[in-house]
Scaffold this active site. Structure first.
Site, short mmCIF file in Angstrom:
data_model
loop_
_atom_site.label_atom_id
_atom_site.label_comp_id
_atom_site.label_asym_id
_atom_site.label_seq_id
_atom_site.Cartn_x
_atom_site.Cartn_y
_atom_site.Cartn_z
N CYS A 1 -2.22 -0.87 7.50
CA CYS A 1 -1.43 0.43 7.54
C CYS A 1 -1.62 1.28 9.01
O CYS A 1 -0.44 1.54 9.36
CB CYS A 1 -1.81 1.24 6.40
SG CYS A 1 -1.42 0.63 4.73
N GLU B 1 1.01 3.79 1.91
CA GLU B 1 1.63 4.17 3.16
C GLU B 1 2.80 3.12 3.50
O GLU B 1 3.82 3.71 4.00
CB GLU B 1 0.72 3.63 4.49
CG GLU B 1 -0.76 4.46 4.03
CD GLU B 1 -1.50 3.88 3.50
OE1 GLU B 1 -1.71 3.22 2.45
OE2 GLU B 1 -3.03 3.83 3.91
N HIS C 1 0.85 -1.00 0.06
CA HIS C 1 -0.10 0.02 -0.12
C HIS C 1 0.91 1.09 -0.05
O HIS C 1 2.07 1.01 0.51
CB HIS C 1 -0.78 -0.08 1.31
CG HIS C 1 -1.94 -0.98 1.14
ND1 HIS C 1 -3.17 -1.20 2.08
CD2 HIS C 1 -2.13 -2.12 0.66
CE1 HIS C 1 -3.91 -2.09 1.85
NE2 HIS C 1 -3.24 -2.60 0.87
N CYS D 1 -6.04 1.66 5.95
CA CYS D 1 -6.58 0.19 6.41
C CYS D 1 -6.12 -0.10 7.78
O CYS D 1 -5.08 0.49 8.29
CB CYS D 1 -6.58 -0.70 5.43
SG CYS D 1 -4.78 -1.39 5.00
#
Length: 153
Positions: A80, A49, A47, A77
């Site tokens: 993360c 992040e 992701h 999410c």
């Protein structure tokens, strides 16, 4: 957040869901950046992040990102959010809420849970409209492509 949006556009250019992230120091200087790379790397943890956090860790030679801030175009999410807690970010800024998997209040409130040993301040809705519109446009284009593909088969 404008820099995170630029990263999100790079994600789109690479065929990824357009989410971008930026890590800054307390003075606002950019330490690292990242965009979604789950599809191109076949890595479910890539992701925006996480990509930005990994880069920041290499830049400062530490897995603790204490005192740093994270800007991301979409609400993080739960995965993360766990990484944000372990990294010890000071603040997290996000643009669009994620009503399906959001970990900062939309579905879950991972960062607001007082049982954790570290807490990051969360600021939501930064350039919300721009972040939301980018995602909407991407998925509209994706649905149109799928529709055209079905017609051609």
């Amino acid at each position: 957040m404008a820099l995170a949006l630029a990263q999100a556009r790079l994600a789109w250019d690479h065929g990824e869901i357009p989410v971008g992230a930026i890590v800054t120091d307390s003075q606002g200087r950019v330490i690292a950046q990242g965009f979604n790379q789950t599809i191109t790397t076949d890595d479910p943890t890539a992701h925006a992040e996480i990509v930005a956090m990994r880069s920041a860790g290499r830049v400062i030679s530490d897995y603790r990102l204490t005192g740093l801030n994270l800007y991301v175009t979409l609400e993080p999410c739960t995965m993360c959010c766990g990484a944000i807690i372990h990294a010890r970010f000071s603040k997290v800024f996000f643009g669009a809420p994620d009503p399906r998997t959001g970990g900062c209040g939309s579905v879950f409130d991972i960062l607001g849970d007082q049982r954790h040993n570290h807490h990051a301040e969360v600021v939501s809705g930064v350039l919300k409209d721009e972040c939301s519109e980018l995602l909407k446009a991407f998925f509209k284009e994706r649905r149109q492509q799928q529709k055209e593909l079905k017609k051609s088969v």
